[in-house]
Write a protein that holds these residues in place. Structure first.
Motif, PDB file in Angstrom:
ATOM      1  N   THR A   1       0.837  -1.205   0.000  1.00  0.00           N
ATOM      2  CA  THR A   1       0.000   0.000   0.000  1.00  0.00           C
ATOM      3  C   THR A   1       0.868   1.250   0.000  1.00  0.00           C
ATOM      4  O   THR A   1       0.609   2.207  -0.756  1.00  0.00           O
ATOM      5  CB  THR A   1      -0.929   0.005   1.225  1.00  0.00           C
ATOM      6  OG1 THR A   1      -1.714  -1.187   1.207  1.00  0.00           O
ATOM      7  CG2 THR A   1      -1.845   1.209   1.208  1.00  0.00           C
ATOM      8  N   LEU A   2       1.913   1.289   0.822  1.00  0.00           N
ATOM      9  CA  LEU A   2       2.809   2.444   0.859  1.00  0.00           C
ATOM     10  C   LEU A   2       3.514   2.651  -0.472  1.00  0.00           C
ATOM     11  O   LEU A   2       3.689   3.780  -0.939  1.00  0.00           O
ATOM     12  CB  LEU A   2       3.834   2.265   1.983  1.00  0.00           C
ATOM     13  CG  LEU A   2       3.280   2.292   3.420  1.00  0.00           C
ATOM     14  CD1 LEU A   2       4.398   1.980   4.414  1.00  0.00           C
ATOM     15  CD2 LEU A   2       2.647   3.645   3.735  1.00  0.00           C
TER      16      LEU A   2
ATOM     17  N   LYS B   1       3.211   5.827  -2.988  1.00  0.00           N
ATOM     18  CA  LYS B   1       4.403   6.527  -3.448  1.00  0.00           C
ATOM     19  C   LYS B   1       4.423   6.648  -4.965  1.00  0.00           C
ATOM     20  O   LYS B   1       4.826   7.683  -5.517  1.00  0.00           O
ATOM     21  CB  LYS B   1       5.642   5.782  -2.952  1.00  0.00           C
ATOM     22  CG  LYS B   1       6.955   6.411  -3.386  1.00  0.00           C
ATOM     23  CD  LYS B   1       8.135   5.593  -2.879  1.00  0.00           C
ATOM     24  CE  LYS B   1       9.450   6.180  -3.391  1.00  0.00           C
ATOM     25  NZ  LYS B   1      10.615   5.354  -2.947  1.00  0.00           N
ATOM     26  N   ILE B   2       3.970   5.592  -5.639  1.00  0.00           N
ATOM     27  CA  ILE B   2       3.985   5.593  -7.106  1.00  0.00           C
ATOM     28  C   ILE B   2       2.949   6.571  -7.666  1.00  0.00           C
ATOM     29  O   ILE B   2       3.228   7.362  -8.574  1.00  0.00           O
ATOM     30  CB  ILE B   2       3.741   4.173  -7.660  1.00  0.00           C
ATOM     31  CG1 ILE B   2       4.922   3.247  -7.313  1.00  0.00           C
ATOM     32  CG2 ILE B   2       3.522   4.185  -9.169  1.00  0.00           C
ATOM     33  CD1 ILE B   2       6.225   3.641  -7.967  1.00  0.00           C
ATOM     34  N   TYR B   3       1.725   6.513  -7.151  1.00  0.00           N
ATOM     35  CA  TYR B   3       0.628   7.319  -7.720  1.00  0.00           C
ATOM     36  C   TYR B   3       0.538   8.704  -7.090  1.00  0.00           C
ATOM     37  O   TYR B   3      -0.137   9.587  -7.626  1.00  0.00           O
ATOM     38  CB  TYR B   3      -0.700   6.577  -7.549  1.00  0.00           C
ATOM     39  CG  TYR B   3      -0.837   5.413  -8.500  1.00  0.00           C
ATOM     40  CD1 TYR B   3      -1.252   5.600  -9.816  1.00  0.00           C
ATOM     41  CD2 TYR B   3      -0.525   4.120  -8.099  1.00  0.00           C
ATOM     42  CE1 TYR B   3      -1.361   4.544 -10.692  1.00  0.00           C
ATOM     43  CE2 TYR B   3      -0.623   3.051  -8.964  1.00  0.00           C
ATOM     44  CZ  TYR B   3      -1.052   3.269 -10.267  1.00  0.00           C
ATOM     45  OH  TYR B   3      -1.176   2.216 -11.139  1.00  0.00           O
ATOM     46  N   GLY B   4       1.180   8.928  -5.952  1.00  0.00           N
ATOM     47  CA  GLY B   4       1.169  10.251  -5.338  1.00  0.00           C
ATOM     48  C   GLY B   4      -0.231  10.689  -4.932  1.00  0.00           C
ATOM     49  O   GLY B   4      -0.930   9.992  -4.183  1.00  0.00           O
ATOM     50  N   ASN B   5      -0.642  11.858  -5.462  1.00  0.00           N
ATOM     51  CA  ASN B   5      -1.969  12.397  -5.133  1.00  0.00           C
ATOM     52  C   ASN B   5      -3.077  11.753  -5.962  1.00  0.00           C
ATOM     53  O   ASN B   5      -4.262  11.989  -5.698  1.00  0.00           O
ATOM     54  CB  ASN B   5      -1.990  13.914  -5.337  1.00  0.00           C
ATOM     55  CG  ASN B   5      -1.026  14.625  -4.388  1.00  0.00           C
ATOM     56  OD1 ASN B   5      -0.818  14.163  -3.256  1.00  0.00           O
ATOM     57  ND2 ASN B   5      -0.439  15.727  -4.838  1.00  0.00           N
TER      58      ASN B   5
END
Length: 239
Positions: A3-4, A8-12
């Motif tokens: 999940t983290l 981190k990959i998709y950001g907002n």
């Protein structure tokens, strides 16, 4: 951890919906591990390149200062010809992969490249010789293949001719066999008809063949007797 990593990959941006099960979680976990390892390698590479750039810059500043102090030279004071020569020197050093631009480094690099060139030329000659031998073998193999094809074609033609002859002989043999059986039947019928009319059995074909064989045997027995008689005929008669 998955999940983290996704956050981190998709950001907002919102994380796409996916079916949560053991298989998808394992796949995402492996991707996260691979991504983190790659990011770590890239970070180390960037740090190494920054360190080398700092070292190169410090060395360049040192050399510039040395030139300025010793010879009162700087890149801005060089003529176009001097700048061109310096670029050629740098390009040559980079091409030869020397550690510096000293004559010793250039000579060593040139000797290494010359040795490598001779080794490459020798290898090329060996490969050309091997290629020539392969071409000769290939040509011989192609000629042999053509000759075998011709021989095979001739053999097939001969087989066709022999097959036709064998078929003809087989047909003739069958005709003769049928004719022989027919003649045997006719002879038997004729003998039966002759026997019905009171023909002497000694005149039948079988009796005549038997008598002929006996006659031939008697004639063979008579031959030595005739020779013996001829020896007596040569004697002087007794009066």
């Amino acid at each position: 951890k998955v999940t983290l990593w996704l956050k981190k990959i998709y950001g907002n941006r919102p994380i796409p919906q996916y079916e949560v099960n053991a298989r998808t979680v394992d796949i995402l976990y492996e991707l996260a591990e691979y991504n983190e390892a790659r990011d770590s390698d890239v970070s180390l590479l960037i740090e190494d390149m920054k360190q080398k750039a700092t070292e190169y810059e410090a060395e360049a500043n040192y050399l510039q200062g040395l030139l300025a102090e010793s010879l009162d030279l700087s890149l801005s004071s060089l003529s176009s010809e001097g700048t061109s020569c310096l670029n050629v020197l740098v390009s040559s050093a980079m091409t030869l992969e020397t550690k510096d631009t000293s004559l010793a480094s250039f000579f060593c690099a040139i000797n290494d490249m010359t040795s490598e060139l001779y080794a490459t030329e020798s290898k090329n000659r060996e490969m050309e010789l091997e290629l020539s031998n392969i071409r000769k073998k290939l040509t011989a193999a192609l000629m042999l293949e053509k000759r075998l094809e011709k021989d095979l074609k001739k053999t097939e033609e001969l087989l066709e001719v022999e097959k036709a002859k064998a078929d003809s002989r087989s047909q003739n043999l069958k005709f003769l066999k049928d004719k022989s059986e027919d003649l045997k039947v006719r002879i038997k019928v004729a003998e039966e008809q002759l026997a019905a009319t009171g023909l002497d059995q000694s005149l039948t074909h079988e009796s005549l063949v038997s008598l002929s064989e006996k006659l031939a045997a008697l004639q063979e027995e008579i031959v030595p007797l005739k020779k013996k008689l001829e020896s007596y005929l040569d004697l002087t008669p007794v009066i």
